[in-house]
Write an enzyme that holds these catalytic residues in place. Structure first.
Site, PDB file in Angstrom:
ATOM      1  N   HIS A   1       0.866  -1.178   0.000  1.00 20.18           N
ATOM      2  CA  HIS A   1       0.000   0.000   0.000  1.00 20.18           C
ATOM      3  C   HIS A   1       0.900   1.223   0.000  1.00 20.18           C
ATOM      4  O   HIS A   1       1.836   1.307   0.785  1.00 20.18           O
ATOM      5  CB  HIS A   1      -0.909  -0.013   1.224  1.00 20.18           C
ATOM      6  CG  HIS A   1      -2.020   0.988   1.158  1.00 20.18           C
ATOM      7  ND1 HIS A   1      -1.789   2.328   1.296  1.00 20.18           N
ATOM      8  CD2 HIS A   1      -3.337   0.849   0.947  1.00 20.18           C
ATOM      9  CE1 HIS A   1      -2.953   2.968   1.179  1.00 20.18           C
ATOM     10  NE2 HIS A   1      -3.904   2.093   0.958  1.00 20.18           N
TER      11      HIS A   1
ATOM     12  N   ARG B   1      -6.546  10.697  -0.259  1.00 20.74           N
ATOM     13  CA  ARG B   1      -6.215  11.246  -1.581  1.00 20.74           C
ATOM     14  C   ARG B   1      -7.477  11.489  -2.400  1.00 20.74           C
ATOM     15  O   ARG B   1      -7.589  12.484  -3.103  1.00 20.74           O
ATOM     16  CB  ARG B   1      -5.246  10.302  -2.303  1.00 20.74           C
ATOM     17  CG  ARG B   1      -3.835  10.416  -1.767  1.00 20.74           C
ATOM     18  CD  ARG B   1      -2.912   9.323  -2.284  1.00 20.74           C
ATOM     19  NE  ARG B   1      -3.135   8.050  -1.589  1.00 20.74           N
ATOM     20  CZ  ARG B   1      -3.145   6.878  -2.177  1.00 20.74           C
ATOM     21  NH1 ARG B   1      -2.954   6.803  -3.470  1.00 20.74           N
ATOM     22  NH2 ARG B   1      -3.344   5.782  -1.478  1.00 20.74           N
TER      23      ARG B   1
END
Lengths: 334, 627
Positions: free
Chosen positions: B253, B273
C-alpha cells in the site's frame, strides 16, 4: 532510548503476582510496543491479546496504572520519565493467563439479544434511509468491542452476582442502535433492554463513556434516551401505537382523529356524558428535564421526594370526566 | 496419550474474517452444520482494518456505472493477469452481496435519495465504493457477525441450542488439514488444531473445509497486517496438495505511516487522496505528475489545476495522479525516497491539512483523524503525514476454480485474500471487501453442495493426527531450541530487504539461500513455558507457514522476468506481453520443498474482450493474441 520500570501481572486463575521488569522504550512508542519487546527479549510466553495494533479491533484491552485502556492506544509519552507503569488484566472477567481474560460473558449476552429484524416487504436493494437517520445508529456501530466499558461498569466490576441479569453498556448501545435503526421491524427494543438486559441497574455514573476508546457517548446518547423513553412509553399505549406509525418529528404535532385506543366506532347512549372523541390529544407530558435536556435522576435535584408521576406531574386527581376521551359503558352515572 | 477433543461438522470454515463468515452463513443457509474457526476472538479479524469501502457497480451515484465498467477497471488494475472469469463474477455479483448486507442490518452512508452512497477510489472509473465513513471493514465484520448470531437464535428457537448448527471456535488455530486416500483419490477428511487458551488439541471431522485465512503480511516488518497474517491457509493448502498461483504479486500500500513507530505500517486510507490529499517530497514538490505511465496518460490530469477541478466536476476534468493504482503510487514514492527526496524516516509527505478546512477533514475522515491523534499525537488537520509503502495484501494465493472456489483437492475450498487469481497482479482498493463477499458466498454454497453429493463421509486417519500432535508439541519439548521471535525477525529482514517492493536477480537468489538456512533453523525452534496461552509457542508453530509462503514468493519473483503490478524487477523494468500469458504455480515437492511451474492463463471470452478498445489491449497483449 531510555530504560523504564514496568510491573506486569503474571499468573492464571489460581493466582499470580506483579513482576518487575526493566524495558527499553523508544520515542513514539505505545504500551503494546513495550509488551511486545518484553515478549521478544525477556518473557516469550507472556500472554497478551492483540491484533491490529491500530485501535481498530479492540483486542489489547488491559488495565494500565489501574485505568482500563487499549495497550496500542496508550502512548508512552503520556507517562513521567521515572514513573513505574503497572499493567494488569481486566478485572471484571476471569483471568485465563497473564493479561488474557475470559470475555465470553460479552458474547453470551450478545447471543441472547434479539438480532436485527429486517422489514418484511422491502426487497434487498430497495432499502431507503436518510443519512441523518442512519447517523444515530452509526455512532454505536463504531464500537470495536474492546469491552472496556463492560470492564469498568461497577454494576458487574466487583459484583459477579449481577452478571446474570445485566448485559452491560456494550449491549445497551446495541439495543439503542437497533431501536434507532430506521428499518428495524421490532418495536420493543426498549422494553427488552429494561426487562431482559437489566437497563435499570445502570445509575448513570458515565464510567463507560469515560473509558470508550471510540468516544461513543454511551450514557448520554444511548442509555439515558433509552431510560427516558422506557419510562414514558411504559405507561402510554397511545405513544406505543404512535411510534409504530409515525416518524419521531410527527409525534407531538399530529392529532389522532379517532382515539386509537378504542377498537372500532363507539356509540354513545342518548343523554350520556358529553364526550368529545375527536378532541385533539397531546402526547403525554413526560418527566421534567433539566437544562441539559436530561431527566433529573438524582433526587437531590428534584422538587419532590418520590419518582415523577407516570401521568405527568401537572395532573391532579380526580380528573374532570369532560376532559377525557373515555365513555364508561355503564353510562353517565359511573 | 494426549487428550484430544473431537467434533464432527459438515463444513469447517477456517478463518472468521469477511470471507469466512460469509461462507459460513451460506453453508448454514444450505442446511449444513458449520464450524467457524478463528485464531482470535470472534469479530477481531483483519477485515476490520479495511477503511475505504466495498466496490460494487450499483450506480447509485453515477448511473453510467455497471458491471462491465467494473470488470474493465478490475482487469486494468490487475494488468490483465486476472482470472477473467473471477473478475466477471465479482463485478456481476458484488451489488447483490452489498444489498444483502442491508438485510442483515448494515448501515452504509446514504445518498440524498436514501440509497447507499458510493465514493471515488483509485482505479475505479466511477464512484463505486459503498462505505461507512472510514470504517467500512468494521461495519462489514460486525454485520456478518450479527447475522451469524441471528442464525444461531433461529437455531435456538428450533433446536433449543444456539450452537446446534453454527459454532464459533474462538482463539483456535488449525495446524494441519487431515486427508483421506492418496493420489487422485485424495480428499479432505477434517482438520487438526489447538485452542490458544488452553493449549488443548482438537480434531474436526468434516468432509469440506473452506480456507479463509487471509494473507501473509507478517513475513514483512513494515506491514499493515495483524499477527494472524502468517499465511496459514496458503501453507495448509500446499501441504494438502493444492497449488498456489501468482505468489510473486504482493501489494505494498503506497501510504502507510512511517513515523512515529507506534503507527508504523498503519494505513492512511486512499480516501485521504480521494478527498483532496496530495503527495509532496521533502522539497515540497507535488511529484506524482512526473510518474503517470503511458497506459494511464489519457485518464489522468496533466496540471494541478485540472486535478483540483476534478473533485467538484469529475465529468469534465480528469482525476489527479495521486489516484493512480496503488502499485504506481508505491513505486513513485519509492523512487522519490531512493533519489534522496524523502523524509528522515524514509517516507514522503501526504498533505490534506493545507488543502481542506479542518472541519471538512473531520467530517470525511473521522476515524483517520481520531486514529492518528490518539495513537501518535499527529493532527492530520494541521500537519502533513509521513507515509511510505507498507506490505498490505497478497494478490497470489490458492488456485481455485472461479465458479466454485474449489481448490483442486476434493472438499477443499478457498475464498478471500487466501485465494488467488481474482486480482491479477494488482488489486484495486475496495475490491477486496466485495471479493470476500462474492467468493465467500460461493465457497460456502459449493462446499455445502459438495457434502450433499457424498456417498459416505471420509474417515480420519489416526496416524495423521498422531503426527500432527507430535509436530505441534515439538517446540515445547525441544531442549535449547532457538527463540521464535528472533527467527521471525530474521525472516522479516530477509523478506523486507531482499524480496521487497523493488526486486533484483542477485538479491532474490540471495534471499533463497537465506530462506534455506532459515528453514534449517526453524525446524529447531523452541518455546519455553507451558501450553496454556503461550504466544511464544504459537509463533513457533506459525513460523513454518510463514517460511513456506515466503519461499514461494521469492521463487516466483525470481522467475518472473518483467515488472507488472505488485512485482517490480529493477533488471526487467518493462511489462512483457509474453509473460502476461503465464501464471506461476507453486506446489510442494515430495521432500517438502517448493516446486515452481509455468501455466498458461485462461483465454478471455470474445464478449469480454469486446469490452475493451483494441488500442488498449495492444498495450498488454502479444500480436498473436490480438489477431
Amino acid at each position: 532510548m531510555t530504560v523504564r520500570q514496568f510491573k506486569v501481572w503474571r499468573g492464571d486463575e489460581s493466582g499470580g503476582q506483579l513482576n518487575d521488569y526493566q524495558v527499553e522504550v523508544n520515542e513514539g512508542e505505545v504500551v503494546l510496543d513495550i509488551i511486545h519487546r518484553l515478549q521478544a527479549t525477556q518473557e516469550p510466553d507472556l500472554a497478551c491479546r492483540w491484533n491490529c495494533k491500530a485501535g481498530k479491533c479492540g483486542s489489547c484491552s488491559m488495565e494500565i496504572n489501574g485505568m482500563p485502556r487499549l495497550g496500542c492506544m496508550t502512548r508512552m509519552s503520556t507517562f513521567e520519565e521515572d514513573e513505574t507503569i503497572t499493567v494488569t488484566p481486566l478485572r471484571t472477567f476471569p483471568v485465563i493467563r497473564d493479561l488474557v481474560t475470559d470475555v465470553s460473558f460479552n458474547y453470551q449476552k450478545a447471543l441472547e439479544m434479539p438480532a436485527f429484524a429486517p422489514p418484511k416487504d422491502v426487497e434487498p436493494g430497495e432499502y431507503r434511509m436518510q443519512q441523518v437517520d442512519v447517523e444515530r445508529s452509526q455512532e454505536f456501530r463504531k464500537c470495536i468491542e474492546c469491552f472496556l466499558c463492560q470492564n469498568t461498569c461497577h454494576v458487574v466490576r466487583d459484583h459477579e452476582e449481577n452478571k446474570l441479569a445485566f448485559s452491560g453498556p456494550r449491549l445497551f448501545i446495541r439495543a439503542a442502535e437497533l431501536d434507532m435503526h430506521p428499518l428495524d421491524a421490532r418495536g420493543d427494543r426498549k422494553e427488552i433492554a429494561q426487562q431482559q438486559q437489566g437497563l435499570g441497574y445502570c445509575n448513570i455514573t458515565k464510567c463507560c463513556t469515560e473509558v470508550c476508546p471510540e468516544h461513543i457517548k454511551i450514557t448520554d446518547n444511548a442509555i439515558i434516551p433509552m431510560k427516558e423513553r422506557v419510562v414514558d412509553r411504559r405507561y402510554d399505549p397511545l405513544v406505543v401505537f404512535g411510534r409504530k406509525i409515525l416518524r419521531r418529528d410527527q409525534l407531538t404535532s399530529t392529532a389522532v382523529a379517532e382515539p386509537a385506543v378504542h377498537s372500532g366506532p363507539v356509540t354513545v347512549a342518548e343523554g350520556a356524558a358529553p364526550v368529545n372523541f375527536s378532541r385533539p390529544l397531546s402526547g403525554p407530558p413526560g418527566p421534567e428535564v433539566n437544562a441539559a435536556g436530561h431527566v433529573n435522576l438524582n433526587e437531590m435535584l428534584s422538587d419532590r421526594a418520590a419518582a415523577a408521576s407516570p401521568f405527568g406531574d401537572d395532573i391532579t386527581f380526580p380528573v374532570d370526566p369532560k376532559t377525557l376521551n373515555y365513555y364508561h359503558p355503564g353510562g353517565a352515572d359511573h | 496419550m494426549v487428550n484430544i477433543e473431537a467434533h464432527a461438522y459438515d463444513v469447517v470454515v477456517i478463518g472468521a474474517g469477511g470471507a469466512g463468515l460469509r461462507a459460513a452463513i451460506e453453508a448454514r443457509l444450505a442446511g449444513k452444520k458449520v464450524a467457524i474457526i478463528s485464531k482470535s476472538l470472534f469479530g477481531k479479524a483483519h477485515t476490520v482494518m479495511a477503511e475505504g469501502g466495498a466496490a460494487a457497480a450499483m450506480g447509485n451515484v453515477n448511473s453510467n456505472d455497471n458491471w462491465q465498467v467494473h470488470f474493465r477497471d478490475t482487469m486494468r488494475g490487475g494488468k490483465f493477469l486476472n482470472n477473467y472469469r473471477m473478475a466477471e463474477l465479482h463485478a456481476k455479483e458484488a451489488p447483490d452481496r452489498i444489498w444483502e448486507l442491508e438485510t442483515y442490518g448494515a448501515l452504509f452512508d446514504r445518498t440524498k435519495d436514501g440509497k447507499i452512497s458510493q465514493r471515488n477510489f483509485g482505479g475505479h472509473e466511477y464512484p463505486r465504493l459503498a462505505h461507512v465513513g472510514d470504517r467500512t471493514g468494521l461495519e462489514l465484520i460486525r454485520t456478518l457477525q450479527q447475522k451469524i448470531v441471528s442464525l444461531q437464535q433461529e437455531d435456538k428457537a428450533k433446536f433449543g441450542d444456539y450452537q446446534a448448527r453454527i459454532r464459533v471456535f474462538a482463539e483456535c488455530t488449525i495446524t494441519e488439514l487431515l486427508l483421506e486416500g492418496t493420489g487422485a483419490k485424495k480428499r479432505i477428511a477434517g482438520a487438526f488444531g489447538y485452542y490458544r487458551e488452553s493449549g488443548e488439541f482438537v480434531v474436526f471431522e468434516a468432509p469440506a473445509v473452506v480456507l479463509a485465512t487471509g494473507g501473509v503480511g507478517r513475513s514483512y516488518k513494515v506491514t499493515s497486517n495483524s499477527w494472524e497474517y502468517t499465511g496459514d491457509g496458503h501453507a495448509l493448502a500446499l501441504r494438502a496438495g493444492a497449488k498456489l498461483i501468482n505468489m510473486e504479486f504482493l501489494q505494498f500500500h503506497p501510504t502507510g505511516m512511517v513515523w512515529p513507530p507506534s503507527v508504523r505500517g498503519i494505513l492512511v486510507t486512499e480516501s485521504v487522496r480521494g478527498d483532496g490529499g496530495i503527495l509532496k517530497n521533502s522539497e515540497g514538490k507535488r511529484f506524482m505528475f512526473d510518474y503517470v505511465p503511458d497506459v494511464f496518460r489519457k485518464q489522468y490530469a496533466e496540471t494541478p489545476e485540472e486535478g483540483d477541478r476534478w473533485y467538484t466536476d469529475p465529468d469534465n476534468n480528469r482525476r489527479p495522479p495521486e489516484l493512480l493504482p496503488r502499485d504506481e503510487v508505491a513505486r513513485a514514492i519509492n523512487s522519490e525516497v531512493k533519489a534522496g527526496r524523502g523524509t528522515k524516516a524514509g517516507g514522503v509527505y501526504l498533505d490534506i491539512a493545507s488543502r481542506r478546512p479542518a472541519a471538512e477533514i473531520l467530517k470525511r475522515l473521522p476515524s483517520m483523524y481520531h486514529q492518528f491523534k490518539e495513537l501518535a499525537d499527529v493532527d492530520i488537520t494541521a500537519q502533513p503525514m509521513e507515509v511510505g509503502p507498507t506490505c498490505h495484501y497478497v494478490m497470489g494465493g490458492v488456485e481455485v476454480d472461479p465458479d466454485t472456489a474449489s481448490a483442486g483437492v476434493p472438499g477443499l475450498y478457498a475464498a478471500g485474500e487466501v485465494s488467488g487469481g481474482m486480482h491479477g497482479s494488482n488489486r484495486l482498493g475496495g475490491n477486496s471487501l466485495s471479493d470476500l463477499l462474492v467468493f465467500g458466498k460461493r465457497a460456502g454454497e459449493y462446499a455445502a453442495s459438495y457434502t450433499d453429493e457424498l456417498a459416505a463421509r471420509p474417515k480420519i486417519d489416526d496416524t495423521q493426527v498422531a503426527a500432527a500432535v507430535e509436530a505441534a508439541l515439538s517446540p515445547l519439548t525441544r531442549e535449547g531450541g532457538e527463540n521464535p521471535y528472533t527467527l521471525q525477525s530474521d525472516l522479516q529482514d530477509v523478506m523486507g530487504t531482499l524480496v521487497g517492493i523493488i526486486r533484483r536477480k542477485g538479491e532474490l537468489e540471495d534471499s533463497l539461500r537465506q530462506l534455506a538456512e532459515l528453514r534449517e533453523r526453524i525446524q529447531k525452534v523452541g518455546a519455553t513455558g507451558g501450553r496454556r496461552y503461550n504466544p511464544g509457542w504459537h509463533l513457533a508453530l506459525d513460523l513454518r507457514n510463514m517460511l513456506v509462503v515466503s519461499e514461494c514468493t521469492a521463487k516466483a519473483a525470481l522467475e518472473r522476468e518483467e515488472s507488472r503490478g505488485g512485482h517490480t524487477r529493477e533488471d526487467f523494468p518493462k511489462m512483457s506481453a509474453t509473460w502476461r500469458k503465464v501464471n506461476l504455480i507453486c506446489s510442494l515437492s515430495t521432500e517438502g520443498g517448493v516446486d515452481l511451474a509455468h501455466q498458461p492463463i485462461p483465454t478471455m471470452t470474445p464478449e469480454l474482450l469486446g469490452l475493451f478498445e483494441q488500442s488498449e489491449l495492444a498495450k498488454y497483449m502479444t500480436e498473436e493474441e490480438l489477431s
